[in-house]
Write a protein that holds these residues in place. Structure first.
Motif, PDB file in Angstrom:
ATOM      1  N   ALA B 217      34.768  53.970  20.615  1.00  0.00           N
ATOM      2  CA  ALA B 217      36.221  53.939  20.757  1.00  0.00           C
ATOM      3  C   ALA B 217      36.620  53.511  22.168  1.00  0.00           C
ATOM      4  O   ALA B 217      37.484  52.643  22.353  1.00  0.00           O
ATOM      5  CB  ALA B 217      36.808  55.311  20.433  1.00  0.00           C
ATOM      6  N   ILE B 218      35.978  54.101  23.161  1.00  0.00           N
ATOM      7  CA  ILE B 218      36.302  53.760  24.557  1.00  0.00           C
ATOM      8  C   ILE B 218      35.970  52.297  24.831  1.00  0.00           C
ATOM      9  O   ILE B 218      36.727  51.566  25.463  1.00  0.00           O
ATOM     10  CB  ILE B 218      35.539  54.686  25.525  1.00  0.00           C
ATOM     11  N   TYR B 219      34.833  51.868  24.297  1.00  0.00           N
ATOM     12  CA  TYR B 219      34.408  50.485  24.468  1.00  0.00           C
ATOM     13  C   TYR B 219      35.465  49.516  23.915  1.00  0.00           C
ATOM     14  O   TYR B 219      35.916  48.610  24.607  1.00  0.00           O
ATOM     15  CB  TYR B 219      33.066  50.271  23.752  1.00  0.00           C
ATOM     16  N   ASP B 220      35.862  49.741  22.672  1.00  0.00           N
ATOM     17  CA  ASP B 220      36.817  48.823  22.036  1.00  0.00           C
ATOM     18  C   ASP B 220      38.148  48.772  22.776  1.00  0.00           C
ATOM     19  O   ASP B 220      38.754  47.714  22.920  1.00  0.00           O
ATOM     20  CB  ASP B 220      37.072  49.241  20.579  1.00  0.00           C
ATOM     21  N   LEU B 221      38.595  49.937  23.224  1.00  0.00           N
ATOM     22  CA  LEU B 221      39.903  49.986  23.872  1.00  0.00           C
ATOM     23  C   LEU B 221      39.887  49.341  25.258  1.00  0.00           C
ATOM     24  O   LEU B 221      40.884  48.798  25.717  1.00  0.00           O
ATOM     25  CB  LEU B 221      40.367  51.448  23.991  1.00  0.00           C
ATOM     26  N   SER B 222      38.736  49.417  25.943  1.00  0.00           N
ATOM     27  CA  SER B 222      38.719  48.982  27.340  1.00  0.00           C
ATOM     28  C   SER B 222      38.123  47.604  27.557  1.00  0.00           C
ATOM     29  O   SER B 222      38.425  46.945  28.549  1.00  0.00           O
ATOM     30  CB  SER B 222      37.950  50.011  28.181  1.00  0.00           C
ATOM     31  N   ILE B 223      37.302  47.138  26.610  1.00  0.00           N
ATOM     32  CA  ILE B 223      36.515  45.937  26.898  1.00  0.00           C
ATOM     33  C   ILE B 223      37.370  44.693  27.165  1.00  0.00           C
ATOM     34  O   ILE B 223      37.018  43.897  28.049  1.00  0.00           O
ATOM     35  CB  ILE B 223      35.441  45.699  25.801  1.00  0.00           C
ATOM     36  N   PRO B 224      38.506  44.495  26.502  1.00  0.00           N
ATOM     37  CA  PRO B 224      39.278  43.284  26.825  1.00  0.00           C
ATOM     38  C   PRO B 224      39.722  43.265  28.284  1.00  0.00           C
ATOM     39  O   PRO B 224      39.687  42.218  28.938  1.00  0.00           O
ATOM     40  CB  PRO B 224      40.490  43.356  25.900  1.00  0.00           C
ATOM     41  N   PHE B 225      40.109  44.433  28.791  1.00  0.00           N
ATOM     42  CA  PHE B 225      40.586  44.503  30.170  1.00  0.00           C
ATOM     43  C   PHE B 225      39.434  44.329  31.153  1.00  0.00           C
ATOM     44  O   PHE B 225      39.560  43.653  32.167  1.00  0.00           O
ATOM     45  CB  PHE B 225      41.305  45.835  30.401  1.00  0.00           C
ATOM     46  N   LEU B 226      38.287  44.936  30.822  1.00  0.00           N
ATOM     47  CA  LEU B 226      37.131  44.813  31.701  1.00  0.00           C
ATOM     48  C   LEU B 226      36.612  43.378  31.724  1.00  0.00           C
ATOM     49  O   LEU B 226      36.038  42.929  32.717  1.00  0.00           O
ATOM     50  CB  LEU B 226      36.023  45.773  31.266  1.00  0.00           C
ATOM     51  N   LEU B 227      36.818  42.662  30.628  1.00  0.00           N
ATOM     52  CA  LEU B 227      36.394  41.261  30.591  1.00  0.00           C
ATOM     53  C   LEU B 227      37.366  40.363  31.365  1.00  0.00           C
ATOM     54  O   LEU B 227      36.974  39.346  31.932  1.00  0.00           O
ATOM     55  CB  LEU B 227      36.282  40.768  29.140  1.00  0.00           C
ATOM     56  N   LEU B 228      38.624  40.767  31.373  1.00  0.00           N
ATOM     57  CA  LEU B 228      39.620  39.978  32.086  1.00  0.00           C
ATOM     58  C   LEU B 228      39.462  40.101  33.597  1.00  0.00           C
ATOM     59  O   LEU B 228      39.720  39.168  34.352  1.00  0.00           O
ATOM     60  CB  LEU B 228      41.031  40.453  31.711  1.00  0.00           C
TER      61      LEU B 228
END
Lengths: 399, 452
Positions: B217-228
């Motif tokens: 859950a944490i991965y899915d919610l945060s990964i777009p921002f961490l990739l940006l």
């Protein structure tokens, strides 16, 4: 230049946590990961204790499950069936050498004993039994008597062919031993004075020989297959759990529930079909066959040994370790046992024969069907779902 | 127009390197080509699209016709256009053809629905409008004037946004009691993998299911921002690779992990991509070296802007349509599809149909396998709209076979996330007269609060 701008833009999207001192960051990260690790080991160890006694890792060991099934049920089961069919063969040889009422009685008895043994391993149609199509050679009913008679009179038959599945096995023997006449003398006459007596004798012996051939092949193949079976611990379609459970649930749904009860009583169509009863020509035996079949299903589900002496790892213990529960908090593993036993009690309570009952005692037999049906959903949906496998067999004929 | 909106538009129109978009085009096209080959080599074209006697349709897409024995041709068109798409040859035609053929295949049978197929269709739709052949494309050889080293930011940005929506919404979908508080369905799925080397033993512990659920859950919610964010990007991408490879090992989800691993490369700095390609020895695909910006015509700007705005508004809203239906979403599945709910629940069902002739009283049990494949039956038995489609098909079938007024009743038992199976739909209702539409299906029995 462009990449810098890009960087600046994306910075805007994230709060500036990064201003923190590098060492503070390291320490923080360390604390977080250590506490996560600690929390994990703590929960994991509590987890074991709460199960009481055995750690769930062992209960979920599929290899141990297969070892128990192979050594304590499957191998002894096929051994017993083979022994009983050899006895049947000897009894048939005795009868056909000099047919009389006493030898006919012995032959019928050994047919009955072997047929009961078959009920105990019928659910194992995977691996070697599936390869040999064992059920097709042993128990396709109703027998098509015209095919039997044609084979006897024409003589040129091949019991290997698909077309002869319903002219051999236990149902054909039922017809040949019980269905030719209303009393012993008239049956015996078919093996002594009738025109095709000699051909009938050889047909009887050939059918039994074919049964022994197939059972022996399965028994032999299991000696080498057991290693593969025990080691295929995956839960995909190639894994042993999927193969075994699919064969088991398929058998329960199609051959036990529908074949022995639902189809003859016309549970779906409201039209009874008594000729579709198992052991039609000796109706007194039908209930014993169904009872033994259901008892065996329960024993196998519960991981009992073939002789019933001991309990071991089975689908029930595995399901208990996964610990799915019903709405009241009872383990599904127990719910299934309870449901199957309720059906068994109802079946045992049916008065008279099933062949007569499907027409004249419908309420009682439909009651048995309903109880059997309840467990279909529990086995096919709840258990299979909890096991993380899927149903791979094509469904039953509408019954 | 408000000042800040204007500045956003100005920013979105600024150029950045076209290498990222071009690389994405190549990777995506090759992956789809590989997908088609994989489908063909596994015999799935015949199994899923030619053999079945009956196909389930999406609501409103009943007009989609099976190509029958010519279905392989459809796959061939799709594969060929994927190749052209990857090579950047006749790009616009290839993109349109690829979008149409791929989407047509997906519309053929709704029981084959997968979130990542939907994702592919959406991305392909966007790609039709994007200048993904401005670089690293054979079109640039045929017509050198098509080569552009720079494209507007919003082009690459729209793919990033699409991916971001998928991850974030998948994360939102995980924020439910079953996933977070009961570690369901991972609690059921992980023990089934306890024979894996090294890590297998971990899966015997419920704690692992909890750890995976929360991390997921944490991965899915945060990964777009961490990739940006450039400083976390490398680590985030490593997480993407590890996460998706893990799911590939654990679950039978085919191409999905690889689709995501490849797609996430779009987040990498376009300047770095450009540098990287310029360092490579020149191959088949020409690396653009000029300093030109790709410019949309004023009309194109206007229409594409409107289309994209509408597209993304719909994307943001559509997954929330379930809020308009009563009852538990996972149970009724009304508004479940097209919402990035990926590997979210364990649901299994068992459906028995009885067809009764209201006139003669004759009745029969239905052998589902006369009409449905194993997969169709599996999907049908847990999803109400499929149950209805099938029931109506049965009514037609038995009418053709001489029943005067067939009524169809179904006994369906469904188990969800380890709860005990129970009756799913009202078994006393004649399904043959129920209509399929977007309204609430009142004949789905309520989920209630089932205890564990």
């Amino acid at each position: 230049m462009i990449s810098n701008k890009e960087r600046r833009c994306s910075l805007l999207l994230i709060p500036k946590l990064y201003i923190m001192n590098r060492n503070v960051r390291k320490i923080l990260l360390g604390i977080i990961s250590l506490s996560l690790l600690f929390a994990y080991t703590f929960v994991a160890s509590c987890d074991k204790k709460s199960k009481g006694g055995e750690a769930d890792g062992k209960a979920l060991d599929r290899k141990a499950l297969f070892v128990n099934y192979t050594a304590n049920y499957i191998l002894p089961g096929y051994q017993a069936l083979k022994t009983d069919i050899i006895a049947l063969q000897e009894a048939a040889a005795g009868f056909t050498a000099a047919p009389d009422a006493a030898k006919l009685s012995i032959l019928r008895d050994s047919w009955y004993v072997a047929y009961l043994s078959w009920q105990k391993v019928d659910m194992l149609e995977f691996g070697p039994a599936e390869k040999q199509s064992l059920r097709s050679f042993l128990n396709i009913y109703p027998v098509t008597t015209s095919k039997v008679e044609q084979n006897v009179s024409v003589g040129n038959y091949n019991l290997e062919t698909f077309n002869n599945y319903d002219a051999q096995g236990f149902p054909a023997l039922d017809y040949l031993l019980n269905g030719l006449g209303s009393d012993d003398a008239s049956v015996i006459a078919y093996y002594t004075t009738h025109a095709n007596a000699q051909a009938r004798i050889s047909y009887l012996n050939n059918v039994i020989a074919k049964m022994l051939e197939k059972v022996s092949a399965v028994h032999t193949e299991w000696q080498s297959y057991q290693t593969d079976f025990i080691n295929a611990t995956g839960t995909d379609v190639e894994g042993s759990l999927s193969k075994m459970v699919n064969a088991f649930v398929l058998y329960y749904e199609r051959f036990l529930r529908s074949g022995k009860i639902g189809y003859p009583v016309g549970a779906m169509t409201a039209q009874p079909l008594p000729t579709h009863c198992e052991s039609y020509y000796s109706p007194g035996n039908g209930k014993a066959m169904a009872v033994t079949a259901l008892q065996s299903v329960i024993a196998f589900y519960e991981g009992k040994s073939f002789d019933g002496g001991q309990s071991g790892k089975g689908m029930k213990t595995y399901l208990a370790a996964i610990a799915t529960k019903d709405d009241d908090g009872t383990l599904m593993s127990e719910v299934i046992s309870t449901e199957l036993n309720a059906a068994l009690t109802a079946l045992n309570g049916v008065n008279g024969t099933l062949r007569d009952g499907v027409v004249n005692n419908r309420a009682a037999i439909l009651g048995v069907y309903d109880l059997l049906q309840k467990a279909v959903a529990s086995l096919k949906v709840d258990m299979v779902s909890a096991f993380g496998i899927s149903i791979t067999y094509v469904d039953n004929d509408g019954d | 127009m408000h000042k800040s909106i204007t500045s956003i538009i100005v920013y979105l129109r600024k150029p950045h390197y076209s290498a990222s978009l071009a690389f994405f085009r190549i990777a995506f096209g090759l992956m789809l080509l590989f997908s088609m080959l994989r489908f063909w080599s596994k015999g799935w074209i015949t199994e899923l699209y030619v053999n079945p006697a009956f196909h389930f349709k999406y609501f409103g897409f009943g007009w989609i016709q099976s190509w029958g024995d010519y279905t392989p041709l459809l796959f061939f068109i799709c594969g060929l256009s994927a190749l052209l798409f990857a090579l950047g040859l006749f790009y616009r035609v290839a993109a349109v053809l690829l979008f149409l053929s791929f989407t047509y295949i997906e519309l053929l049978d709704a029981t084959n629905y997968l979130n990542h197929y939907y994702f592919v269709s959406l991305v392909l739709f966007l790609m039709i409008f994007l200048p993904a052949n401005a670089n690293l494309a054979l079109d640039n050889r045929l017509k050198p004037s098509t080569a552009r080293r720079f494209v507007p930011r919003w082009t690459t940005g729209s793919i990033r946004l699409m991916l971001g929506i998928i991850y974030f919404y998948a994360g939102l979908a995980k924020l439910n009691a079953d996933w977070m508080l009961d570690a369901m369905p991972l609690r059921l799925w992980l023990p089934a993998k306890n024979d894996l080397p090294l890590i297998g033993n971990l899966f015997n512990h419920t704690a692992t299911a909890y750890a995976f659920s929360w991390f997921g859950a944490i991965y899915d919610l945060s990964i777009p921002f961490l990739l940006l964010y450039s400083r976390s990007r490398a680590w985030a991408y490593a997480a993407v690779v590890i996460f998706h490879l893990m799911t590939a090992v654990l679950f039978p989800i085919g191409m999905f992990p690889y689709v995501m691993i490849v797609s996430a490369l779009i987040f990498f700095d376009t300047a770095a991509m450009d540098r990287w390609f310029r360092k490579l020895p020149s191959g088949i695909l020409p690396v653009c070296n000029n300093g030109l910006d790709y410019r949309f015509t004023p009309n194109a700007k206007k229409y594409i802007g409107a289309v994209f705005l509408l597209f993304f508004t719909l994307q943001l809203l559509f997954p929330f349509r379930f809020l308009m239906y009563p009852g538990n979403l996972f149970w009724t599945e009304q508004g479940y599809r097209f919402s990035w709910r990926v590997m979210l629940m364990e649901k299994m069902g068992y459906a028995q149909f009885v067809v009764k002739d209201a006139v003669s009283g004759e009745q029969t049990g239905v052998n589902n396998n006369l009409f449905l494949t194993r997969n169709q039956e599996k999907m049908m038995s847990t999803q109400p709209d499929f149950i209805l489609q099938y029931a109506r098909f049965l009514a037609r079938h038995y009418q053709e076979r001489g029943m005067q007024k067939p009524e169809v009743y179904a006994q369906v038992y469904v188990s969800m996330n380890g709860r005990r199976s129970r009756l799913f739909i009202d078994s006393t209702i004649d399904l043959s007269v129920q209509e399929d539409n977007f309204c609430n299906k009142a004949w789905i029995l309520p989920f209630e609060a089932m205890k564990k």
